[in-house]
Write an enzyme that holds these catalytic residues in place. Structure first.
Site, mmCIF file in Angstrom:
data_model
loop_
_atom_site.group_PDB
_atom_site.id
_atom_site.type_symbol
_atom_site.label_atom_id
_atom_site.label_comp_id
_atom_site.label_asym_id
_atom_site.label_seq_id
_atom_site.Cartn_x
_atom_site.Cartn_y
_atom_site.Cartn_z
ATOM 1 N N ALA A 31 -20.548 -14.026 -13.245
ATOM 2 C CA ALA A 31 -20.169 -13.118 -14.369
ATOM 3 C C ALA A 31 -20.884 -11.586 -14.072
ATOM 4 O O ALA A 31 -20.318 -10.566 -14.352
ATOM 5 C CB ALA A 31 -20.688 -13.620 -15.747
ATOM 6 N N PHE A 42 -20.168 -14.123 -20.633
ATOM 7 C CA PHE A 42 -20.282 -15.379 -21.692
ATOM 8 C C PHE A 42 -21.769 -15.757 -22.015
ATOM 9 O O PHE A 42 -22.022 -16.080 -23.258
ATOM 10 C CB PHE A 42 -19.487 -16.296 -21.084
ATOM 11 C CG PHE A 42 -18.072 -16.445 -20.768
ATOM 12 C CD1 PHE A 42 -17.397 -17.331 -20.573
ATOM 13 C CD2 PHE A 42 -17.515 -15.064 -20.978
ATOM 14 C CE1 PHE A 42 -15.996 -17.197 -20.503
ATOM 15 C CE2 PHE A 42 -16.407 -14.787 -20.979
ATOM 16 C CZ PHE A 42 -15.466 -16.116 -20.566
ATOM 17 N N GLN A 110 -16.435 -17.434 -10.340
ATOM 18 C CA GLN A 110 -16.489 -18.171 -11.432
ATOM 19 C C GLN A 110 -16.226 -17.572 -12.746
ATOM 20 O O GLN A 110 -15.746 -17.891 -13.775
ATOM 21 C CB GLN A 110 -18.022 -18.433 -11.914
ATOM 22 C CG GLN A 110 -18.735 -19.511 -11.136
ATOM 23 C CD GLN A 110 -20.397 -19.154 -11.354
ATOM 24 O OE1 GLN A 110 -20.928 -18.348 -11.240
ATOM 25 N NE2 GLN A 110 -20.587 -20.538 -11.850
ATOM 26 N N ILE A 112 -12.745 -15.400 -14.549
ATOM 27 C CA ILE A 112 -11.393 -15.794 -15.026
ATOM 28 C C ILE A 112 -10.422 -14.426 -15.001
ATOM 29 O O ILE A 112 -9.245 -14.717 -15.468
ATOM 30 C CB ILE A 112 -11.046 -16.663 -16.036
ATOM 31 C CG1 ILE A 112 -11.560 -15.865 -17.263
ATOM 32 C CG2 ILE A 112 -11.867 -18.084 -15.974
ATOM 33 C CD1 ILE A 112 -11.677 -16.664 -18.520
ATOM 34 N N ASP A 113 -11.009 -13.374 -14.875
ATOM 35 C CA ASP A 113 -10.310 -12.090 -15.227
ATOM 36 C C ASP A 113 -9.497 -11.618 -14.177
ATOM 37 O O ASP A 113 -8.417 -10.615 -14.469
ATOM 38 C CB ASP A 113 -11.447 -11.132 -15.513
ATOM 39 C CG ASP A 113 -12.460 -10.965 -14.377
ATOM 40 O OD1 ASP A 113 -12.021 -10.829 -13.019
ATOM 41 O OD2 ASP A 113 -13.553 -11.188 -14.637
ATOM 42 N N HIS A 128 -13.043 -21.581 -12.374
ATOM 43 C CA HIS A 128 -12.661 -21.589 -13.609
ATOM 44 C C HIS A 128 -11.203 -21.378 -13.921
ATOM 45 O O HIS A 128 -11.235 -21.150 -15.436
ATOM 46 C CB HIS A 128 -13.758 -20.922 -14.525
ATOM 47 C CG HIS A 128 -14.895 -21.504 -14.283
ATOM 48 N ND1 HIS A 128 -16.260 -20.978 -14.646
ATOM 49 C CD2 HIS A 128 -15.645 -22.792 -13.686
ATOM 50 C CE1 HIS A 128 -17.380 -21.667 -14.179
ATOM 51 N NE2 HIS A 128 -16.803 -22.773 -13.682
ATOM 52 N N CYS A 159 11.048 -23.076 -25.002
ATOM 53 C CA CYS A 159 11.463 -24.190 -25.436
ATOM 54 C C CYS A 159 10.674 -24.638 -26.463
ATOM 55 O O CYS A 159 11.011 -25.751 -27.194
ATOM 56 C CB CYS A 159 11.049 -25.207 -24.111
ATOM 57 S SG CYS A 159 9.444 -25.650 -24.135
ATOM 58 N N SER A 198 -26.723 -16.478 -12.141
ATOM 59 C CA SER A 198 -27.991 -17.216 -12.025
ATOM 60 C C SER A 198 -27.984 -18.547 -11.849
ATOM 61 O O SER A 198 -29.116 -19.107 -11.610
ATOM 62 C CB SER A 198 -28.496 -17.136 -13.660
ATOM 63 O OG SER A 198 -27.535 -17.862 -14.435
ATOM 64 N N ASN A 220 -28.864 -10.483 -7.324
ATOM 65 C CA ASN A 220 -28.983 -10.673 -8.778
ATOM 66 C C ASN A 220 -30.053 -9.898 -9.364
ATOM 67 O O ASN A 220 -30.974 -9.378 -8.774
ATOM 68 C CB ASN A 220 -29.101 -12.136 -9.248
ATOM 69 C CG ASN A 220 -28.586 -12.485 -10.258
ATOM 70 O OD1 ASN A 220 -27.637 -12.199 -10.820
ATOM 71 N ND2 ASN A 220 -29.379 -13.163 -11.108
#
Ligand SMILES: [Zn+2]
Length: 247
Positions: A31, A42, A110, A112-113, A128, A159, A198, A220
């Site tokens: 993230a 998140f 990780q 999803i953007d 993810h 549909c 992390s 990090n």
């Protein structure tokens, strides 16, 4: 402070040297890579998971909740997960440039953007999933993120079926092909950069155990449980480190 700066300069210098001598780099990001573009994290203290909602976000982002409360899932999802308005930052850009120069072989993320692809990265293993891909649950027709985020209420297919984002929700397993590709890339890497995570989320965090080389770099803000395994640990903002990288 001057001394601390000197140590940091030396670490970044070493990081640059390791990149220069490597030909098969893999980047594993969490993230923290996206938060520097402004996206909320998140799991951080001031991230989504500590904000006030009727349900906790980890419940809203579960498979059961999606099936039973699709309407509420989408009001949260559209309000909080829309990454379309965000732009790649210097880290995304430098990684894309390293891939373009054939030094970096894959990004494992990780997130999803879709920001790595927006920066120009080609080989991106999204553990993810991605908000950019969406499918009708009935006929499997694909829809883009604009269609989903701009729809009123629950996005529906021509549909009549409900459209579901290709995002791994809680209770759902990771995509096997993506996971295998990530494992293979990490296992054959000569340098592994792990950044902005992390390393607390399994099974993603276990992936770095597949790396067998001697150029494991952790970047990090805070210490991680893997610091003792790393060959180089840089506790600094990713942007500050990557802006020094000359590709
Ligand atoms: Zn359909």
């Amino acid at each position: 402070m001057v001394k601390e700066n000197k140590v940091m300069d030396e670490k970044i210098q070493l990081f640059k040297e390791l990149i220069n001598e490597s030909k098969n780099i893999v980047f594993f990001g969490g993230a923290g890579v996206s938060t520097e573009s402004g996206l909320p994290d998140f799991r951080s203290k001031d991230g989504l998971y500590n904000q006030q909602y009727k349900y906790p976000p980890e419940e809203i982002l579960s498979h059961t909740f999606f099936i039973n409360n699709t309407d509420e899932f989408y009001s949260f999802y559209k309000a909080k997960m829309n990454s379309l308005k965000y732009q790649p930052n210097i880290t995304h850009v430098k990684l894309a440039e390293l891939e373009n120069k054939d030094k970096l072989k894959a990004v494992v993320t990780q997130n999803i953007d879709g920001l790595h692809q927006k920066a120009g990265s080609k080989v991106v293993y999204e553990l993810h999933g991605s908000v950019l891909r969406n499918y009708c649950m009935k006929c499997n027709k694909a829809y883009d993120a604009e269609y989903v985020f701009n729809s009123d209420g629950v996005p529906r297919c021509s549909c009549g079926g409900i459209i579901k984002p290709d995002v791994v929700l809680y209770e759902e397993g990771l995509n096997h092909l993506t996971l295998n590709n990530a494992v293979n890339a990490i296992a054959s890497a000569d340098m592994l950069i792990v950044a902005g995570t992390s390393l607390t989320v399994q099974p993603a965090s276990g992936l770095i155990n597949y790396y067998s080389g001697n150029k494991l770099v952790l970047i990090n803000r805070d210490a991680t449980a893997y610091d003792t395994k790393a060959n180089l640990v840089i506790n600094e903002s990713l942007g500050k480190v990557f802006e020094e990288i000359e590709v």
